[in-house]
Design a protein around this motif. Structure first.
Motif, PDB file in Angstrom:
ATOM      1  N   LEU A  89     -54.680 -86.448 -15.435  1.00  0.00           N
ATOM      2  CA  LEU A  89     -56.049 -86.362 -14.950  1.00  0.00           C
ATOM      3  C   LEU A  89     -56.756 -85.250 -15.711  1.00  0.00           C
ATOM      4  O   LEU A  89     -56.161 -84.194 -15.962  1.00  0.00           O
ATOM      5  N   ASN A  90     -58.020 -85.468 -16.091  1.00  0.00           N
ATOM      6  CA  ASN A  90     -58.720 -84.386 -16.786  1.00  0.00           C
ATOM      7  C   ASN A  90     -59.402 -83.452 -15.776  1.00  0.00           C
ATOM      8  O   ASN A  90     -59.485 -83.753 -14.580  1.00  0.00           O
ATOM      9  N   ILE A  91     -59.890 -82.321 -16.250  1.00  0.00           N
ATOM     10  CA  ILE A  91     -60.429 -81.297 -15.359  1.00  0.00           C
ATOM     11  C   ILE A  91     -61.657 -81.781 -14.581  1.00  0.00           C
ATOM     12  O   ILE A  91     -61.740 -81.563 -13.367  1.00  0.00           O
ATOM     13  N   PRO A  92     -62.623 -82.456 -15.213  1.00  0.00           N
ATOM     14  CA  PRO A  92     -63.770 -82.957 -14.420  1.00  0.00           C
ATOM     15  C   PRO A  92     -63.339 -83.906 -13.298  1.00  0.00           C
ATOM     16  O   PRO A  92     -63.900 -83.865 -12.199  1.00  0.00           O
ATOM     17  N   LEU A  94     -60.501 -83.790 -11.739  1.00  0.00           N
ATOM     18  CA  LEU A  94     -59.849 -82.930 -10.751  1.00  0.00           C
ATOM     19  C   LEU A  94     -60.895 -82.255  -9.856  1.00  0.00           C
ATOM     20  O   LEU A  94     -60.757 -82.220  -8.628  1.00  0.00           O
ATOM     21  N   VAL A  95     -61.941 -81.728 -10.473  1.00  0.00           N
ATOM     22  CA  VAL A  95     -63.010 -81.063  -9.722  1.00  0.00           C
ATOM     23  C   VAL A  95     -63.712 -82.057  -8.797  1.00  0.00           C
ATOM     24  O   VAL A  95     -64.006 -81.745  -7.634  1.00  0.00           O
ATOM     25  N   GLU A  96     -63.962 -83.255  -9.294  1.00  0.00           N
ATOM     26  CA  GLU A  96     -64.623 -84.269  -8.471  1.00  0.00           C
ATOM     27  C   GLU A  96     -63.767 -84.633  -7.263  1.00  0.00           C
ATOM     28  O   GLU A  96     -64.275 -84.808  -6.142  1.00  0.00           O
ATOM     29  N   ALA A  97     -62.464 -84.746  -7.477  1.00  0.00           N
ATOM     30  CA  ALA A  97     -61.560 -85.048  -6.362  1.00  0.00           C
ATOM     31  C   ALA A  97     -61.588 -83.930  -5.330  1.00  0.00           C
ATOM     32  O   ALA A  97     -61.553 -84.186  -4.117  1.00  0.00           O
ATOM     33  N   ALA A  98     -61.646 -82.683  -5.786  1.00  0.00           N
ATOM     34  CA  ALA A  98     -61.713 -81.547  -4.859  1.00  0.00           C
ATOM     35  C   ALA A  98     -63.005 -81.580  -4.052  1.00  0.00           C
ATOM     36  O   ALA A  98     -63.023 -81.308  -2.845  1.00  0.00           O
ATOM     37  N   LYS A  99     -64.103 -81.910  -4.708  1.00  0.00           N
ATOM     38  CA  LYS A  99     -65.390 -81.993  -4.009  1.00  0.00           C
ATOM     39  C   LYS A  99     -65.363 -83.089  -2.941  1.00  0.00           C
ATOM     40  O   LYS A  99     -65.844 -82.891  -1.820  1.00  0.00           O
ATOM     41  N   GLU A 100     -64.819 -84.246  -3.299  1.00  0.00           N
ATOM     42  CA  GLU A 100     -64.751 -85.350  -2.342  1.00  0.00           C
ATOM     43  C   GLU A 100     -63.859 -84.993  -1.161  1.00  0.00           C
ATOM     44  O   GLU A 100     -64.138 -85.358  -0.015  1.00  0.00           O
ATOM     45  N   THR A 101     -62.779 -84.271  -1.452  1.00  0.00           N
ATOM     46  CA  THR A 101     -61.885 -83.826  -0.381  1.00  0.00           C
ATOM     47  C   THR A 101     -62.608 -82.872   0.559  1.00  0.00           C
ATOM     48  O   THR A 101     -62.508 -82.992   1.785  1.00  0.00           O
ATOM     49  N   ALA A 102     -63.348 -81.916  -0.001  1.00  0.00           N
ATOM     50  CA  ALA A 102     -64.068 -80.942   0.821  1.00  0.00           C
ATOM     51  C   ALA A 102     -65.095 -81.620   1.725  1.00  0.00           C
ATOM     52  O   ALA A 102     -65.341 -81.168   2.849  1.00  0.00           O
ATOM     53  N   LYS A 103     -65.684 -82.723   1.260  1.00  0.00           N
ATOM     54  CA  LYS A 103     -66.702 -83.430   2.054  1.00  0.00           C
ATOM     55  C   LYS A 103     -66.128 -83.990   3.360  1.00  0.00           C
ATOM     56  O   LYS A 103     -66.865 -84.217   4.314  1.00  0.00           O
ATOM     57  N   THR A 104     -64.827 -84.240   3.390  1.00  0.00           N
ATOM     58  CA  THR A 104     -64.209 -84.767   4.614  1.00  0.00           C
ATOM     59  C   THR A 104     -64.014 -83.687   5.672  1.00  0.00           C
ATOM     60  O   THR A 104     -63.638 -83.980   6.802  1.00  0.00           O
ATOM     61  N   ALA A 132     -61.813 -74.066 -12.413  1.00  0.00           N
ATOM     62  CA  ALA A 132     -62.946 -74.990 -12.337  1.00  0.00           C
ATOM     63  C   ALA A 132     -63.231 -75.392 -10.888  1.00  0.00           C
ATOM     64  O   ALA A 132     -64.395 -75.492 -10.477  1.00  0.00           O
ATOM     65  N   ILE A 133     -62.184 -75.606 -10.122  1.00  0.00           N
ATOM     66  CA  ILE A 133     -62.375 -75.967  -8.709  1.00  0.00           C
ATOM     67  C   ILE A 133     -62.987 -74.802  -7.950  1.00  0.00           C
ATOM     68  O   ILE A 133     -63.943 -74.970  -7.176  1.00  0.00           O
ATOM     69  N   ASN A 134     -62.453 -73.600  -8.163  1.00  0.00           N
ATOM     70  CA  ASN A 134     -62.985 -72.428  -7.464  1.00  0.00           C
ATOM     71  C   ASN A 134     -64.442 -72.170  -7.811  1.00  0.00           C
ATOM     72  O   ASN A 134     -65.221 -71.697  -6.979  1.00  0.00           O
ATOM     73  N   ASP A 135     -64.843 -72.491  -9.042  1.00  0.00           N
ATOM     74  CA  ASP A 135     -66.232 -72.307  -9.467  1.00  0.00           C
ATOM     75  C   ASP A 135     -67.159 -73.347  -8.836  1.00  0.00           C
ATOM     76  O   ASP A 135     -68.367 -73.118  -8.713  1.00  0.00           O
ATOM     77  N   ALA A 136     -66.595 -74.507  -8.444  1.00  0.00           N
ATOM     78  CA  ALA A 136     -67.427 -75.632  -8.012  1.00  0.00           C
ATOM     79  C   ALA A 136     -67.483 -75.853  -6.509  1.00  0.00           C
ATOM     80  O   ALA A 136     -68.465 -76.381  -5.992  1.00  0.00           O
TER      81      ALA A 136
END
Length: 331
Positions: A89-92, A94-104, A132-136
Protein backbone atom coordinates in the motif's frame (compact mmCIF):
# COMPACT_ATOMS: atom_id res chain seq x y z
CA UNK A 1 -18.50 -28.90 45.01
CA UNK A 2 -18.68 -25.11 44.83
CA UNK A 3 -20.04 -23.81 41.52
CA UNK A 4 -17.34 -22.18 39.35
CA UNK A 5 -19.53 -19.15 38.65
CA UNK A 6 -20.00 -18.58 42.39
CA UNK A 7 -16.22 -18.75 42.79
CA UNK A 8 -15.77 -16.36 39.86
CA UNK A 9 -18.27 -13.92 41.32
CA UNK A 10 -16.25 -13.63 44.51
CA UNK A 11 -12.77 -13.87 43.03
CA UNK A 12 -13.14 -11.95 39.78
CA UNK A 13 -16.10 -9.63 40.20
CA UNK A 14 -15.54 -8.70 43.84
CA UNK A 15 -11.73 -8.91 44.08
CA UNK A 16 -10.60 -8.39 40.47
CA UNK A 17 -8.44 -11.53 40.41
CA UNK A 18 -8.70 -13.47 37.15
CA UNK A 19 -9.38 -17.18 37.00
CA UNK A 20 -6.38 -19.52 36.68
CA UNK A 21 -6.08 -22.21 34.02
CA UNK A 22 -7.94 -24.89 35.98
CA UNK A 23 -10.78 -22.51 36.85
CA UNK A 24 -10.98 -21.23 33.26
CA UNK A 25 -11.29 -24.83 32.07
CA UNK A 26 -14.33 -25.25 34.33
CA UNK A 27 -16.01 -22.31 32.62
CA UNK A 28 -15.10 -23.62 29.17
CA UNK A 29 -16.71 -26.97 30.02
CA UNK A 30 -19.92 -25.63 31.55
CA UNK A 31 -23.08 -27.28 30.20
CA UNK A 32 -24.73 -25.30 27.42
CA UNK A 33 -27.65 -24.33 29.63
CA UNK A 34 -25.20 -22.33 31.84
CA UNK A 35 -23.76 -20.20 29.02
CA UNK A 36 -26.20 -17.35 29.60
CA UNK A 37 -25.19 -17.27 33.29
CA UNK A 38 -21.50 -17.19 32.39
CA UNK A 39 -22.03 -14.37 29.89
CA UNK A 40 -24.06 -12.35 32.38
CA UNK A 41 -21.30 -12.63 34.99
CA UNK A 42 -18.63 -11.79 32.41
CA UNK A 43 -20.60 -8.66 31.49
CA UNK A 44 -20.75 -7.63 35.15
CA UNK A 45 -16.98 -8.13 35.39
CA UNK A 46 -16.39 -6.07 32.26
CA UNK A 47 -18.61 -3.23 33.55
CA UNK A 48 -16.98 -3.22 36.99
CA UNK A 49 -13.32 -3.43 35.98
CA UNK A 50 -13.35 -1.83 32.49
CA UNK A 51 -16.49 0.31 32.39
CA UNK A 52 -19.13 0.69 29.68
CA UNK A 53 -16.95 2.21 26.94
CA UNK A 54 -16.13 0.26 23.79
CA UNK A 55 -12.87 0.83 21.92
CA UNK A 56 -13.31 0.88 18.14
CA UNK A 57 -10.40 0.09 15.82
CA UNK A 58 -9.76 -0.15 12.09
CA UNK A 59 -6.92 -2.12 10.49
CA UNK A 60 -5.18 -1.92 7.12
CA UNK A 61 -2.51 -4.06 5.50
CA UNK A 62 0.58 -2.14 4.40
CA UNK A 63 2.09 -5.31 2.92
CA UNK A 64 -0.23 -8.18 2.04
CA UNK A 65 0.82 -11.73 1.17
CA UNK A 66 4.20 -13.25 0.39
CA UNK A 67 5.10 -13.94 4.03
CA UNK A 68 7.90 -16.52 4.42
CA UNK A 69 6.41 -18.07 7.58
CA UNK A 70 4.16 -21.15 7.57
CA UNK A 71 1.38 -20.16 10.01
CA UNK A 72 -1.10 -22.87 9.02
CA UNK A 73 -4.18 -20.66 9.35
CA UNK A 74 -2.90 -17.81 7.19
CA UNK A 75 -3.58 -17.25 3.50
CA UNK A 76 -0.80 -14.66 3.42
CA UNK A 77 1.92 -17.29 3.74
CA UNK A 78 4.03 -17.60 0.62
CA UNK A 79 4.39 -21.33 1.36
CA UNK A 80 0.74 -22.17 0.57
CA UNK A 81 -1.32 -22.01 -2.60
CA UNK A 82 -3.91 -19.35 -1.85
CA UNK A 83 -5.65 -16.55 -3.75
CA UNK A 84 -3.84 -13.81 -1.79
CA UNK A 85 -1.20 -11.96 -3.82
CA UNK A 86 1.69 -9.89 -2.50
CA UNK A 87 0.93 -6.16 -2.66
CA UNK A 88 2.15 -2.99 -0.96
CA UNK A 89 0.00 0.00 0.00
CA UNK A 90 1.35 3.47 -0.74
CA UNK A 91 1.41 6.31 1.79
CA UNK A 92 -1.56 8.30 0.39
CA UNK A 93 -3.68 5.13 0.51
CA UNK A 94 -2.56 4.54 4.09
CA UNK A 95 -3.51 8.08 5.12
CA UNK A 96 -6.89 7.79 3.42
CA UNK A 97 -7.60 4.53 5.25
CA UNK A 98 -6.72 6.22 8.56
CA UNK A 99 -9.08 9.10 7.80
CA UNK A 100 -11.93 6.74 6.93
CA UNK A 101 -11.28 4.80 10.12
CA UNK A 102 -11.37 7.97 12.23
CA UNK A 103 -14.75 8.92 10.69
CA UNK A 104 -16.32 5.84 12.31
CA UNK A 105 -15.34 7.14 15.75
CA UNK A 106 -12.46 4.70 16.01
CA UNK A 107 -9.55 5.68 18.25
CA UNK A 108 -7.07 3.06 17.01
CA UNK A 109 -5.67 2.52 13.53
CA UNK A 110 -3.42 -0.49 13.09
CA UNK A 111 -0.83 -0.82 10.31
CA UNK A 112 -0.25 -4.49 9.55
CA UNK A 113 2.38 -6.21 7.41
CA UNK A 114 2.63 -9.88 6.45
CA UNK A 115 6.28 -10.48 7.32
CA UNK A 116 8.43 -12.51 9.70
CA UNK A 117 9.78 -9.18 10.89
CA UNK A 118 10.39 -5.77 9.31
CA UNK A 119 13.38 -5.09 7.05
CA UNK A 120 14.71 -1.58 6.46
CA UNK A 121 12.36 -0.99 3.52
CA UNK A 122 9.34 -1.75 5.66
CA UNK A 123 10.60 0.28 8.62
CA UNK A 124 11.12 3.24 6.27
CA UNK A 125 7.58 2.83 4.92
CA UNK A 126 6.17 2.67 8.43
CA UNK A 127 8.20 5.69 9.50
CA UNK A 128 6.83 7.75 6.59
CA UNK A 129 3.33 6.38 7.09
CA UNK A 130 3.16 7.17 10.81
CA UNK A 131 4.32 10.74 10.18
CA UNK A 132 1.86 11.25 7.32
CA UNK A 133 -1.05 9.91 9.37
CA UNK A 134 -0.16 12.03 12.39
CA UNK A 135 0.02 15.12 10.14
CA UNK A 136 -3.41 14.38 8.62
CA UNK A 137 -5.67 12.97 11.33
CA UNK A 138 -5.87 12.59 15.10
CA UNK A 139 -5.91 8.89 15.86
CA UNK A 140 -3.76 6.48 17.86
CA UNK A 141 -1.49 4.42 15.62
CA UNK A 142 -0.77 0.77 16.31
CA UNK A 143 1.50 -1.55 14.35
CA UNK A 144 1.68 -5.28 13.69
CA UNK A 145 4.93 -6.07 11.89
CA UNK A 146 5.95 -9.48 13.19
CA UNK A 147 8.94 -10.23 15.38
CA UNK A 148 11.21 -7.30 16.26
CA UNK A 149 14.77 -6.61 17.28
CA UNK A 150 15.46 -4.34 20.24
CA UNK A 151 16.51 -1.52 17.88
CA UNK A 152 13.24 -1.81 15.97
CA UNK A 153 11.23 -1.77 19.19
CA UNK A 154 13.06 1.38 20.28
CA UNK A 155 12.49 3.04 16.91
CA UNK A 156 8.75 2.31 16.87
CA UNK A 157 8.45 3.67 20.40
CA UNK A 158 10.33 6.82 19.34
CA UNK A 159 7.95 7.25 16.37
CA UNK A 160 5.09 7.43 18.82
CA UNK A 161 3.48 4.11 17.96
CA UNK A 162 0.80 3.74 20.61
CA UNK A 163 0.32 -0.03 20.67
CA UNK A 164 2.04 -3.04 19.15
CA UNK A 165 0.17 -6.18 18.11
CA UNK A 166 1.88 -9.54 18.04
CA UNK A 167 -0.36 -12.52 18.70
CA UNK A 168 0.84 -15.63 20.49
CA UNK A 169 -1.99 -17.29 18.47
CA UNK A 170 -2.53 -20.31 20.71
CA UNK A 171 -1.29 -22.12 23.80
CA UNK A 172 2.43 -22.76 24.03
CA UNK A 173 1.84 -26.53 24.01
CA UNK A 174 -0.17 -26.35 20.76
CA UNK A 175 1.96 -23.79 18.90
CA UNK A 176 4.21 -26.33 17.08
CA UNK A 177 1.07 -27.75 15.44
CA UNK A 178 0.27 -24.29 14.05
CA UNK A 179 3.67 -22.82 13.11
CA UNK A 180 7.01 -24.55 12.46
CA UNK A 181 9.17 -21.73 11.04
CA UNK A 182 9.54 -19.90 14.35
CA UNK A 183 8.79 -20.56 18.00
CA UNK A 184 6.27 -19.38 20.55
CA UNK A 185 9.22 -18.15 22.63
CA UNK A 186 10.38 -15.86 19.81
CA UNK A 187 6.98 -14.21 19.81
CA UNK A 188 7.05 -13.90 23.61
CA UNK A 189 10.47 -12.18 23.43
CA UNK A 190 9.11 -9.50 21.08
CA UNK A 191 6.18 -8.86 23.40
CA UNK A 192 8.48 -8.57 26.41
CA UNK A 193 10.62 -5.95 24.62
CA UNK A 194 7.54 -4.00 23.52
CA UNK A 195 6.21 -3.93 27.08
CA UNK A 196 9.55 -2.81 28.48
CA UNK A 197 9.74 0.00 25.88
CA UNK A 198 6.50 1.47 27.18
CA UNK A 199 4.25 0.74 24.22
CA UNK A 200 0.90 -0.86 24.93
CA UNK A 201 0.82 -4.58 24.20
CA UNK A 202 -1.89 -6.15 22.03
CA UNK A 203 -1.73 -9.93 22.05
CA UNK A 204 -4.37 -12.55 21.39
CA UNK A 205 -4.97 -15.51 19.17
CA UNK A 206 -7.31 -17.71 17.20
CA UNK A 207 -9.78 -20.21 18.62
CA UNK A 208 -10.59 -23.33 16.60
CA UNK A 209 -7.17 -24.41 15.27
CA UNK A 210 -7.40 -27.96 16.56
CA UNK A 211 -6.51 -27.12 20.15
CA UNK A 212 -8.14 -28.96 23.03
CA UNK A 213 -10.36 -27.16 25.49
CA UNK A 214 -7.58 -27.65 28.05
CA UNK A 215 -5.22 -25.78 25.74
CA UNK A 216 -7.69 -22.92 25.46
CA UNK A 217 -7.60 -22.62 29.23
CA UNK A 218 -3.78 -22.84 29.12
CA UNK A 219 -3.72 -20.03 26.56
CA UNK A 220 -5.92 -17.77 28.68
CA UNK A 221 -3.57 -18.26 31.64
CA UNK A 222 -0.50 -17.52 29.50
CA UNK A 223 -2.11 -14.30 28.27
CA UNK A 224 -2.88 -13.38 31.89
CA UNK A 225 0.80 -13.89 32.73
CA UNK A 226 1.77 -11.52 29.92
CA UNK A 227 -0.84 -8.99 31.13
CA UNK A 228 -1.46 -7.32 27.74
CA UNK A 229 -3.45 -4.11 27.40
CA UNK A 230 -5.58 -5.71 24.69
CA UNK A 231 -6.52 -9.25 23.67
CA UNK A 232 -8.02 -9.66 20.19
CA UNK A 233 -10.10 -12.84 20.11
CA UNK A 234 -10.33 -14.42 16.66
CA UNK A 235 -12.29 -17.49 15.60
CA UNK A 236 -10.83 -19.53 12.75
CA UNK A 237 -12.35 -18.75 9.38
CA UNK A 238 -10.73 -21.56 7.34
CA UNK A 239 -8.90 -20.14 4.33
CA UNK A 240 -8.65 -21.97 0.98
CA UNK A 241 -5.19 -23.33 0.23
CA UNK A 242 -4.00 -23.38 3.84
CA UNK A 243 -3.39 -26.52 5.93
CA UNK A 244 -6.41 -25.57 8.07
CA UNK A 245 -8.75 -25.13 5.10
CA UNK A 246 -10.82 -28.17 6.12
CA UNK A 247 -11.20 -27.31 9.79
CA UNK A 248 -14.78 -26.82 11.03
CA UNK A 249 -16.03 -23.41 12.09
CA UNK A 250 -16.29 -23.02 15.87
CA UNK A 251 -19.88 -23.49 17.04
CA UNK A 252 -21.60 -20.39 18.39
CA UNK A 253 -22.19 -21.73 21.90
CA UNK A 254 -18.56 -22.82 22.15
CA UNK A 255 -17.42 -19.37 21.01
CA UNK A 256 -19.58 -17.64 23.61
CA UNK A 257 -18.20 -19.88 26.38
CA UNK A 258 -14.72 -18.88 25.25
CA UNK A 259 -15.59 -15.17 25.38
CA UNK A 260 -16.97 -15.49 28.91
CA UNK A 261 -14.02 -17.60 30.07
CA UNK A 262 -11.40 -15.20 28.68
CA UNK A 263 -13.12 -12.22 30.29
CA UNK A 264 -13.16 -14.02 33.65
CA UNK A 265 -9.45 -14.86 33.23
CA UNK A 266 -8.60 -11.30 32.13
CA UNK A 267 -10.91 -8.97 34.05
CA UNK A 268 -9.13 -5.67 33.29
CA UNK A 269 -8.04 -6.30 29.70
CA UNK A 270 -9.51 -4.78 26.54
CA UNK A 271 -11.15 -7.88 25.01
CA UNK A 272 -11.67 -7.26 21.31
CA UNK A 273 -13.87 -8.98 18.79
CA UNK A 274 -11.62 -9.71 15.81
CA UNK A 275 -11.72 -12.05 12.82
CA UNK A 276 -14.21 -14.87 12.35
CA UNK A 277 -17.03 -13.60 14.53
CA UNK A 278 -19.29 -13.09 11.51
CA UNK A 279 -19.21 -16.77 10.48
CA UNK A 280 -19.06 -18.17 14.01
CA UNK A 281 -21.59 -15.98 15.79
CA UNK A 282 -23.60 -14.01 13.24
CA UNK A 283 -25.63 -10.97 14.30
CA UNK A 284 -27.31 -12.48 17.37
CA UNK A 285 -24.13 -14.06 18.70
CA UNK A 286 -22.21 -10.83 18.17
CA UNK A 287 -24.78 -9.08 20.35
CA UNK A 288 -24.50 -11.81 23.00
CA UNK A 289 -20.73 -11.41 23.11
CA UNK A 290 -20.98 -7.65 23.54
CA UNK A 291 -23.21 -8.38 26.53
CA UNK A 292 -20.83 -11.12 27.69
CA UNK A 293 -17.50 -9.46 28.30
CA UNK A 294 -16.31 -8.02 24.97
CA UNK A 295 -15.48 -4.29 25.16
CA UNK A 296 -13.70 -3.55 21.89
CA UNK A 297 -14.36 -4.23 18.24
CA UNK A 298 -12.65 -4.07 14.85
CA UNK A 299 -14.98 -2.38 12.37
CA UNK A 300 -15.00 -2.97 8.63
CA UNK A 301 -12.92 -5.60 6.85
CA UNK A 302 -10.01 -7.66 8.15
CA UNK A 303 -6.76 -8.42 6.36
CA UNK A 304 -7.95 -11.10 3.93
CA UNK A 305 -11.59 -11.60 4.95
CA UNK A 306 -14.66 -9.38 4.85
CA UNK A 307 -16.18 -8.11 8.08
CA UNK A 308 -19.58 -6.61 8.74
CA UNK A 309 -20.24 -3.06 7.51
CA UNK A 310 -18.97 -0.63 10.17
CA UNK A 311 -22.44 0.93 10.37
CA UNK A 312 -23.93 -2.34 11.62
CA UNK A 313 -21.51 -2.56 14.53
CA UNK A 314 -21.89 1.12 15.38
CA UNK A 315 -25.67 0.80 15.30
CA UNK A 316 -25.43 -2.19 17.66
CA UNK A 317 -23.35 -0.18 20.12
CA UNK A 318 -25.95 2.60 20.01
CA UNK A 319 -28.74 0.10 20.60
CA UNK A 320 -26.89 -1.40 23.57
CA UNK A 321 -26.15 2.10 24.92
CA UNK A 322 -22.43 1.39 24.96
CA UNK A 323 -20.46 4.62 24.40
CA UNK A 324 -17.48 4.60 22.06
CA UNK A 325 -14.25 5.30 23.90
CA UNK A 326 -12.98 8.82 23.29
CA UNK A 327 -9.55 9.40 21.77
CA UNK A 328 -6.77 9.51 24.33
CA UNK A 329 -3.03 9.05 23.95
CA UNK A 330 -2.90 7.04 27.16
CA UNK A 331 -4.98 4.26 28.70
Amino acid sequence: MTDILDIARRQVLDEGRGLDAAQTLQVLTLPDDRVADALALAHEVRMRWCGPEVEVEGIVSLKTGGCPEDCHFCSQSGQFTSPVRSVWLNIPELVEAAKETAKTGATEFCIVAAVRGPDERLMSQVRDGVKAINDAVEINIACSLGMLTQDQVDELAAMGVHRYNHNLETARSHFPNVVTTHSWEERWDTLRMVKEAGMEVCCGGIVGMGETVEQRAEFAAQLAELDPDEVPLNFLAPRPGTPFAGYPVVEGTEALKTIAAFRLALPRTILRYAGGREVTLGDLGTRDGMLGGVNAIIVGNYLTTLGRPAEQDLDLLTELQMPIKALSKTL
